[in-house]
Design an enzyme around this catalytic site. Structure first.
Site, PDB file in Angstrom:
ATOM      1  N   CYS A  43      43.476  25.968  51.437  1.00 51.06           N
ATOM      2  CA  CYS A  43      42.293  25.190  51.792  1.00 51.06           C
ATOM      3  C   CYS A  43      41.737  25.660  53.132  1.00 51.06           C
ATOM      4  O   CYS A  43      42.430  26.314  53.912  1.00 51.06           O
ATOM      5  CB  CYS A  43      42.667  23.727  51.904  1.00 51.06           C
ATOM      6  SG  CYS A  43      43.417  23.087  50.402  1.00 51.06           S
ATOM      7  N   ARG A  65      39.184  32.561  51.785  1.00 46.61           N
ATOM      8  CA  ARG A  65      40.492  31.955  51.535  1.00 46.61           C
ATOM      9  C   ARG A  65      40.620  31.461  50.097  1.00 46.61           C
ATOM     10  O   ARG A  65      41.711  31.100  49.664  1.00 46.61           O
ATOM     11  CB  ARG A  65      40.709  30.769  52.490  1.00 46.61           C
ATOM     12  CG  ARG A  65      40.783  31.175  53.938  1.00 46.61           C
ATOM     13  CD  ARG A  65      40.653  29.971  54.856  1.00 46.61           C
ATOM     14  NE  ARG A  65      41.807  29.105  54.824  1.00 46.61           N
ATOM     15  CZ  ARG A  65      42.908  29.279  55.533  1.00 46.61           C
ATOM     16  NH1 ARG A  65      43.003  30.311  56.332  1.00 46.61           N
ATOM     17  NH2 ARG A  65      43.908  28.437  55.456  1.00 46.61           N
ATOM     18  N   TRP A  69      41.573  24.431  47.753  1.00 48.69           N
ATOM     19  CA  TRP A  69      42.249  25.292  46.771  1.00 48.69           C
ATOM     20  C   TRP A  69      43.275  24.385  46.120  1.00 48.69           C
ATOM     21  O   TRP A  69      44.255  23.983  46.741  1.00 48.69           O
ATOM     22  CB  TRP A  69      42.882  26.477  47.497  1.00 48.69           C
ATOM     23  CG  TRP A  69      43.892  27.248  46.727  1.00 48.69           C
ATOM     24  CD1 TRP A  69      45.246  27.088  46.756  1.00 48.69           C
ATOM     25  CD2 TRP A  69      43.651  28.318  45.818  1.00 48.69           C
ATOM     26  NE1 TRP A  69      45.848  27.987  45.918  1.00 48.69           N
ATOM     27  CE2 TRP A  69      44.905  28.751  45.332  1.00 48.69           C
ATOM     28  CE3 TRP A  69      42.487  28.951  45.359  1.00 48.69           C
ATOM     29  CZ2 TRP A  69      45.038  29.796  44.424  1.00 48.69           C
ATOM     30  CZ3 TRP A  69      42.635  29.990  44.456  1.00 48.69           C
ATOM     31  CH2 TRP A  69      43.878  30.410  43.996  1.00 48.69           C
ATOM     32  N   ASN A 105      45.160  20.608  54.765  1.00 49.87           N
ATOM     33  CA  ASN A 105      45.560  21.872  54.151  1.00 49.87           C
ATOM     34  C   ASN A 105      47.081  21.882  54.149  1.00 49.87           C
ATOM     35  O   ASN A 105      47.692  21.705  55.197  1.00 49.87           O
ATOM     36  CB  ASN A 105      45.007  23.037  54.981  1.00 49.87           C
ATOM     37  CG  ASN A 105      45.564  24.381  54.558  1.00 49.87           C
ATOM     38  OD1 ASN A 105      46.052  24.533  53.439  1.00 49.87           O
ATOM     39  ND2 ASN A 105      45.497  25.357  55.448  1.00 49.87           N
ATOM     40  N   GLY A 106      47.687  22.052  52.969  1.00 50.99           N
ATOM     41  CA  GLY A 106      49.147  22.073  52.907  1.00 50.99           C
ATOM     42  C   GLY A 106      49.644  21.321  51.684  1.00 50.99           C
ATOM     43  O   GLY A 106      48.881  21.057  50.756  1.00 50.99           O
ATOM     44  N   GLU A 129      57.663  47.811  39.840  1.00 49.16           N
ATOM     45  CA  GLU A 129      56.586  47.234  40.664  1.00 49.16           C
ATOM     46  C   GLU A 129      56.245  48.168  41.834  1.00 49.16           C
ATOM     47  O   GLU A 129      55.079  48.337  42.176  1.00 49.16           O
ATOM     48  CB  GLU A 129      56.994  45.839  41.158  1.00 49.16           C
ATOM     49  CG  GLU A 129      56.027  45.176  42.125  1.00 49.16           C
ATOM     50  CD  GLU A 129      54.617  44.971  41.583  1.00 49.16           C
ATOM     51  OE1 GLU A 129      54.383  45.157  40.388  1.00 49.16           O
ATOM     52  OE2 GLU A 129      53.726  44.656  42.397  1.00 49.16           O
ATOM     53  N   LYS A 158      52.515  49.708  42.495  1.00 50.33           N
ATOM     54  CA  LYS A 158      51.779  49.534  43.762  1.00 50.33           C
ATOM     55  C   LYS A 158      51.291  50.885  44.274  1.00 50.33           C
ATOM     56  O   LYS A 158      50.147  51.023  44.672  1.00 50.33           O
ATOM     57  CB  LYS A 158      52.654  48.889  44.841  1.00 50.33           C
ATOM     58  CG  LYS A 158      52.873  47.421  44.745  1.00 50.33           C
ATOM     59  CD  LYS A 158      51.686  46.542  45.088  1.00 50.33           C
ATOM     60  CE  LYS A 158      50.857  46.236  43.895  1.00 50.33           C
ATOM     61  NZ  LYS A 158      51.268  45.281  42.934  1.00 50.33           N
ATOM     62  N   GLU A 178      48.438  52.245  42.070  1.00 47.93           N
ATOM     63  CA  GLU A 178      47.216  51.433  42.140  1.00 47.93           C
ATOM     64  C   GLU A 178      46.380  51.733  43.377  1.00 47.93           C
ATOM     65  O   GLU A 178      45.167  51.820  43.295  1.00 47.93           O
ATOM     66  CB  GLU A 178      47.588  49.940  42.242  1.00 47.93           C
ATOM     67  CG  GLU A 178      47.783  49.230  40.938  1.00 47.93           C
ATOM     68  CD  GLU A 178      47.968  47.730  41.154  1.00 47.93           C
ATOM     69  OE1 GLU A 178      48.866  47.334  41.924  1.00 47.93           O
ATOM     70  OE2 GLU A 178      47.224  46.961  40.535  1.00 47.93           O
ATOM     71  N   HIS A 211      67.884  61.159  30.801  1.00 50.34           N
ATOM     72  CA  HIS A 211      67.372  61.324  29.440  1.00 50.34           C
ATOM     73  C   HIS A 211      65.956  61.894  29.415  1.00 50.34           C
ATOM     74  O   HIS A 211      65.283  61.821  28.387  1.00 50.34           O
ATOM     75  CB  HIS A 211      67.423  59.978  28.695  1.00 50.34           C
ATOM     76  CG  HIS A 211      68.819  59.435  28.557  1.00 50.34           C
ATOM     77  ND1 HIS A 211      69.772  60.016  27.755  1.00 50.34           N
ATOM     78  CD2 HIS A 211      69.431  58.378  29.147  1.00 50.34           C
ATOM     79  CE1 HIS A 211      70.906  59.330  27.836  1.00 50.34           C
ATOM     80  NE2 HIS A 211      70.732  58.335  28.684  1.00 50.34           N
ATOM     81  N   LYS A 221      40.487  42.316  39.876  1.00 51.48           N
ATOM     82  CA  LYS A 221      41.520  41.336  40.232  1.00 51.48           C
ATOM     83  C   LYS A 221      41.890  40.502  39.010  1.00 51.48           C
ATOM     84  O   LYS A 221      43.044  40.177  38.801  1.00 51.48           O
ATOM     85  CB  LYS A 221      41.001  40.443  41.366  1.00 51.48           C
ATOM     86  CG  LYS A 221      42.016  39.460  41.915  1.00 51.48           C
ATOM     87  CD  LYS A 221      43.093  40.159  42.716  1.00 51.48           C
ATOM     88  CE  LYS A 221      44.206  39.265  43.164  1.00 51.48           C
ATOM     89  NZ  LYS A 221      45.425  40.003  43.537  1.00 51.48           N
TER      90      LYS A 221
HETATM   91  C1  AGP Z   1      48.626  43.876  40.180  1.00 48.58           C
HETATM   92  O1  AGP Z   1      48.688  44.578  41.381  1.00 48.58           O
HETATM   93  C2  AGP Z   1      47.520  44.261  39.311  1.00 48.58           C
HETATM   94  N1  AGP Z   1      46.280  44.015  39.935  1.00 48.58           N
HETATM   95  C3  AGP Z   1      47.617  43.887  37.850  1.00 48.58           C
HETATM   96  O2  AGP Z   1      48.644  44.616  37.287  1.00 48.58           O
HETATM   97  C4  AGP Z   1      47.826  42.404  37.502  1.00 48.58           C
HETATM   98  O3  AGP Z   1      49.124  42.023  37.849  1.00 48.58           O
HETATM   99  C5  AGP Z   1      47.594  42.197  35.997  1.00 48.58           C
HETATM  100  O4  AGP Z   1      46.263  42.475  35.691  1.00 48.58           O
HETATM  101  C6  AGP Z   1      47.949  40.804  35.554  1.00 48.58           C
HETATM  102  O5  AGP Z   1      47.192  39.845  36.226  1.00 48.58           O
HETATM  103  P1  AGP Z   1      47.573  38.336  36.210  1.00 48.58           P
HETATM  104  O6  AGP Z   1      48.866  38.178  36.932  1.00 48.58           O
HETATM  105  O7  AGP Z   1      46.442  37.657  36.910  1.00 48.58           O
HETATM  106  O8  AGP Z   1      47.713  37.909  34.788  1.00 48.58           O
END
Ligand code: AGP
Length: 609
Positions: free
Chosen positions: A2, A27, A74, A98-99, A482, A486, A489, A505, A604
């Site tokens: 928030c 935010r 939020w 906020n919290g 992961e 990262k 990406e 393998h 996103k």
């Molecule tokens: C994460 O860094 C990515 N932007 C992407 O893999 C993301 O995790 C994926 O699109 C799933 O999104 P969600 O968690 O909003 O479902």
């Protein structure tokens, strides 16, 4: 997260407050509102959605006055509706917060028994009623807020005004940010510096447990229990864009550093250390479901899929139930078989990913029990699931997920312990040690984040790589995949996350002196095996960077570079080993000069199949 803004002074403050809220939009929020004292009473206007809706509502119901508070909400407790938007009013009191109030259920029950009528589902309204109750008992506004907060457990930044004491804003802070701005004959407060930066550069960020009374004459700063504090404001030299990122170069770096706080917020009110248990009302499934299910099926995409891989590991090792994790897009692409004995857990930070939503619908048609783990309250996936368990990472602006991922990992631990305790497969001592280790994770995270500079140096040497291999085994496998995601990406370097045992393998053919191999190898039962795999890479001249525990005396002989992390309960190590990998990717991308917060071709929220 928030946003709060407040003003007391000689000017009409409606525009100042709306402008401040606009500067806090980054935010994230789903509703907004203002409360302004007009000389007689406090008027409130609130609206769901973007600020333009609030501006429209203010045109229809104008507010005028020179004492006011504003808020962007939020949602965490209660849907994003106008009734749940702040400010919340009780009698002459209007309050923004906020919290998260941890003991909100208990406080609400007590107030309802005393005849208080609630008009929202929020935890915040409780605080407004507590302050009002103290006002009715004859205390001034500051004392009333102090007495109210003495009953509250949790995180808060609050700002409160009262038509019967209309020369002041009273504020307090515990674990949520609040900054005070010093003008000339006027005072401001806000959740973050950018909100009030156009009006003053003299700011005083409040520290934990601090309490303030703002009048035109200045700030009276004390502790929560009233001891005076003497601290001078400092002059902010940041520009507005730097201020939005709290001085960090990118949102992603800011969000990496927000992870300890995000984990604390996600755990808040959900862990009962005394009972060695997880609070049932917080987790989205009930005890009967936990006892009756025969399989847990995790469905997700991207980073959330990696969190789900960790969920599978924990559900099997802690709760002793068969578990499967599958990419949502693959689940819908075949003829999956799930049914009423399965708990299907859809994991999504945005709660809107179309593949995951479509997979959830398939599971629903087949009669599976459903649970959504999401960060955005009331988003499509939790709504379709009917049962939800929210992470409290706050809004994530960087497209590459960081704090949402680690809060998902924390949620997986809570889910697995909850199920295990219901099925009597986890004894109290072990449950207690896991939960105790989990609540200590934010502290361990802070120590890793302080390694920032070492990792930056290492990243410089990786920036020229064309490809990289991330290896992990067992509980570290999700961290490896992961880590690779990262790097690719945001730096556009090709990277593979691999189960270390699979290297021989196939991928071993790729290894030569130009191939960085990042091995995640904390001290756990897989250590010896991954150490052998890493030796195999080294024997082919691979350049090994190990993420290993402090105190590991042997690793220097195997790896060319080592990032040392604190030793935690082996089941929880991904919550720690993930952090250096995020930092490594971030710094590599920054050296390469890519668009870290908005990498090319990525969105996103992915709402296409
Ligand atoms: C994460 O860094 C990515 N932007 C992407 O893999 C993301 O995790 C994926 O699109 C799933 O999104 P969600 O968690 O909003 O479902």
């Amino acid at each position: 997260m928030c946003g709060i803004v407040g003003y007391v002074g000689p000017q009409q403050c409606t525009d100042i407050l709306v402008d401040g809220l606009r500067r806090l939009e980054y935010r994230g929020y789903d509703s907004a509102g203002l409360a302004i004292y007009d000389g007689k009473k406090v008027g409130v206007v609130r609206a769901v959605g973007k600020l333009q809706n609030l501006v429209k509502a203010l045109r229809e119901h104008p507010l005028e006055g020179s004492l006011g508070i504003g808020h962007t909400r939020w949602a965490t407790h209660g849907r994003p509706t106008e009734g749940n938007a702040h400010p919340h009013v009780a009698g002459d009191v209007a309050l923004v917060h906020n919290g998260i109030i941890e003991n909100h259920l208990e406080l609400k029950r007590q107030l309802v028994e005393q005849g208080v009528k609630f008009s929202s589902d929020t935890d915040t309204e409780i605080v407004a009623h507590l302050v009002h109750r103290e006002r009715q008992a004859g205390h001034d506004l500051a004392t009333s807020l102090r007495r109210a907060l003495a009953l509250v457990h949790g995180a808060y930044a609050v700002a409160v005004i009262d038509a019967k004491q209309p020369d002041r804003i009273v504020v307090a802070k515990n674990a949520s940010p609040l900054v005070i701005g010093f003008g000339d004959g006027e005072m401001f407060c806000a959740s973050d510096i950018p909100a009030i930066l156009p009006y003053t550069k003299r700011m005083l960020p409040l520290e934990e447990g601090e309490f303030g009374v703002l009048t035109r004459d200045g700030l009276e700063l004390t502790t929560l229990d009233g001891k005076p504090i003497d601290r001078a404001p400092r002059t902010i030299t940041w520009n507005a864009s730097q201020a939005e990122k709290s001085g960090y170069k990118h949102f992603m770096l800011k969000e990496i550093h927000e992870q300890p706080r995000a984990i604390e917020d996600t755990l808040r009110g959900r862990v009962d250390l005394h009972a060695a248990d997880v609070v049932e009302s917080e987790i989205g499934i009930d005890a009967n479901t936990a006892r009756s299910i025969q399989r847990v099926y995790f469905l997700a995409c991207g980073t959330s899929h990696h969190a789900a891989l960790y969920g599978r590991f924990l559900v099997e090792s802690i709760a002793k139930i068969p578990a499967t994790t599958e990419l949502a897009s693959e689940f819908i692409g075949r003829d999956p078989v799930v049914g009423p004995n399965d708990l299907v857990v859809c994991v999504s930070q945005s709660g809107e990913t179309l593949d995951t939503l479509a997979a959830l619908r398939v599971a629903k048609e087949q009669g599976a029990k459903l649970l959504a783990i999401a960060n955005v309250i009331d988003s499509a996936i939790p709504r379709a699931a009917g049962s939800s368990f929210y992470t409290h990472a706050g809004p994530e602006i960087g497209v590459a997920s960081t704090k949402c991922f680690t809060t998902q990992l924390a949620a997986m631990v809570l889910l697995a312990v909850f199920i295990a305790r219901r099925r009597d497969v986890l004894d109290k001592d072990r449950a207690q040690s896991i939960l105790q280790a989990l609540v200590e994770i934010p502290h361990q995270m802070r120590s890793v984040l302080s390694l920032d500079d070492n990792i930056r140096d290492l990243a410089r040497s990786l920036a020229g790589a064309r490809s990289a291999l991330f290896l992990g085994r067992g509980v570290s496998y999700p961290a490896a995949v992961e880590g690779a995601l990262k790097l690719k990406e945001i730096s556009y370097i090709h990277a593979e996350g691999y189960a270390a045992g699979e290297m021989k393998h196939g991928p071993i053919a790729l290894i030569d002196a130009d191939m960085p191999v990042i091995a995640i190898m904390p001290d756990d039962k897989s250590y010896e095996k991954i150490a052998s795999n890493v030796q195999e890479a080294k024997a082919r001249e691979g350049r090994v960077i190990a993420v290993a525990n402090r105190g590991n005396a042997d690793i220097g002989a195997i790896a060319q570079s080592v990032i040392y992390t604190p030793k935690v309960d082996p089941l929880l190590s991904p919550l720690i080993t993930t952090l250096p990998l995020q930092l490594l990717s971030y710094f590599v991308a920054d050296f390469k000069g890519t668009d870290v917060d908005q990498p090319r071709n990525l969105a996103k929220t992915v709402t296409v199949e």
